[in-house]
Design an enzyme around this catalytic site. Structure first.
Site, PDB file in Angstrom:
ATOM      1  N   GLU A 116      35.278 -64.487  36.642  1.00 22.38           N
ATOM      2  CA  GLU A 116      35.472 -63.210  36.130  1.00 22.38           C
ATOM      3  C   GLU A 116      37.071 -63.561  35.025  1.00 22.38           C
ATOM      4  OE1 GLU A 116      36.901 -58.441  36.476  1.00 22.38           O
ATOM      5  OE2 GLU A 116      36.718 -59.786  38.173  1.00 22.38           O
TER       6      GLU A 116
ATOM      7  N   LYS B  10      31.299 -62.319  35.171  1.00 19.60           N
ATOM      8  CA  LYS B  10      31.695 -60.979  35.238  1.00 19.60           C
ATOM      9  C   LYS B  10      32.522 -60.907  33.953  1.00 19.60           C
ATOM     10  CE  LYS B  10      33.558 -56.980  37.663  1.00 19.60           C
ATOM     11  NZ  LYS B  10      33.856 -56.192  38.950  1.00 19.60           N
TER      12      LYS B  10
END
Length: 299
Positions: A180, A217
């Site tokens: 992420e 993500k």
């Protein structure tokens, strides 16, 4: 070798329709999450009571009849939640055994100070022990968040290189890493940063072994379908989107324009929920929230 449970979880994330609930606020973000939920700071004292309150909130979400594997593919927890139980089972076990929702664990320890327009992950000296704990509880994967604030090539490359280095440690432990590198939605250079980020991620994906996959993500991009190459990349199991401070309505609208990306929303999922609601009102509010995010993730 992967267990049957891990294979079942992998098949669910890979093939089924739905989204991932981010229930992993921790430390500094917990008081804010509780306040939005209608629990004031005066109602608890110290970290232990605070984490008990937030576990009560998460338990109410997870045990709600509208929260299940039909629309929610997975849920991201943080370590304190992993250490607690729901209805006599560890939280991760309850998620999978009762709800058929795949458990993930937030493993990062927060962010370093900003350098080159980015914030790297803080050191994680106890990561191997945490991964062993996750494995013991049939957790499927992990998540770690860095932040990109400016279109600085050196900073972005440092973020992505660090994320992939940690991801390889997680893969070696038999878990699925969610990488992420969040691009701040308020960045004055958001589009330029996204272009640099995509190029860096593609480069690092090509360096993975043939049998390795990761999840990504990412902040919803300024340009619809900007991450299409990543969505279709053979080394990427799934690309999930963070709401990043957008309202649920805005996040859903942007997500619907990005084919193949699914939601992994935190604040946008719990928007409108309150500790003071009756169970019927709580369930109705969450049902509408889950349905809207599910529909946006179907595109």
């Amino acid at each position: 070798m992967a267990s049957q449970v891990q294979l079942d979880m992998l098949a669910k994330i890979d093939a089924e329709t739905g989204f991932i609930a981010a229930l992993d606020q921790s430390g500094g973000s917990t008081p804010k999450a509780l306040a939005l939920y209608g629990v004031e700071a005066s109602e608890y004292e110290g970290d232990e009571e605070m984490f008990t309150k937030v576990h009560e909130m998460r338990t109410r979400i997870i045990t709600s009849k509208v929260f299940n594997g039909e629309r929610v593919l997975g849920a991201i927890l943080f370590e304190n939640t992993l250490d607690r139980e729901i209805e006599g089972q560890s939280t991760a076990s309850y998620l999978w055994n009762v709800k058929q929702v795949v458990p993930f664990l937030k493993v990062d320890k927060g962010l370093e100070a900003e350098v080159n327009g980015t914030q790297l992950l803080k050191a994680m000296p106890d990561l191997d022990a945490l991964l062993a704990k996750a494995n013991a509880q049939n957790v499927f994967g992990t998540k770690m968040r860095s932040v990109v604030k400016l279109a600085n090539e050196e900073g972005i490359e440092a973020v992505v290189a660090q994320q992939f280095a940690v991801a390889k440690q997680i893969l070696a432990a038999g878990l699925m890493p969610i990488i992420e590198p969040e691009v701040d939605i308020h960045s004055p250079e958001k589009s330029e940063a996204e272009a640099m980020l995509k190029a860096s991620i593609l480069s690092h994906l090509d360096q993975l072994d043939a049998d390795q996959q990761v999840m990504l993500k990412l902040t919803l991009p300024n340009e619809a379908n900007f991450y299409e190459e990543l969505v279709k990349h053979p080394k990427v199991l799934k690309v999930v989107a963070l709401s990043g401070g957008y309202s649920r309505e805005d996040a859903n609208e942007k997500l619907a324009g990005n084919i193949g990306m699914i939601a992994s929303f935190s604040r946008a999922l719990s928007e409108g929920l309150s500790a003071k609601q009756s169970d019927a009102d709580f369930d109705a509010t969450m049902d509408a929230s889950i349905e809207s995010i599910y529909q946006a993730s179907k595109s």
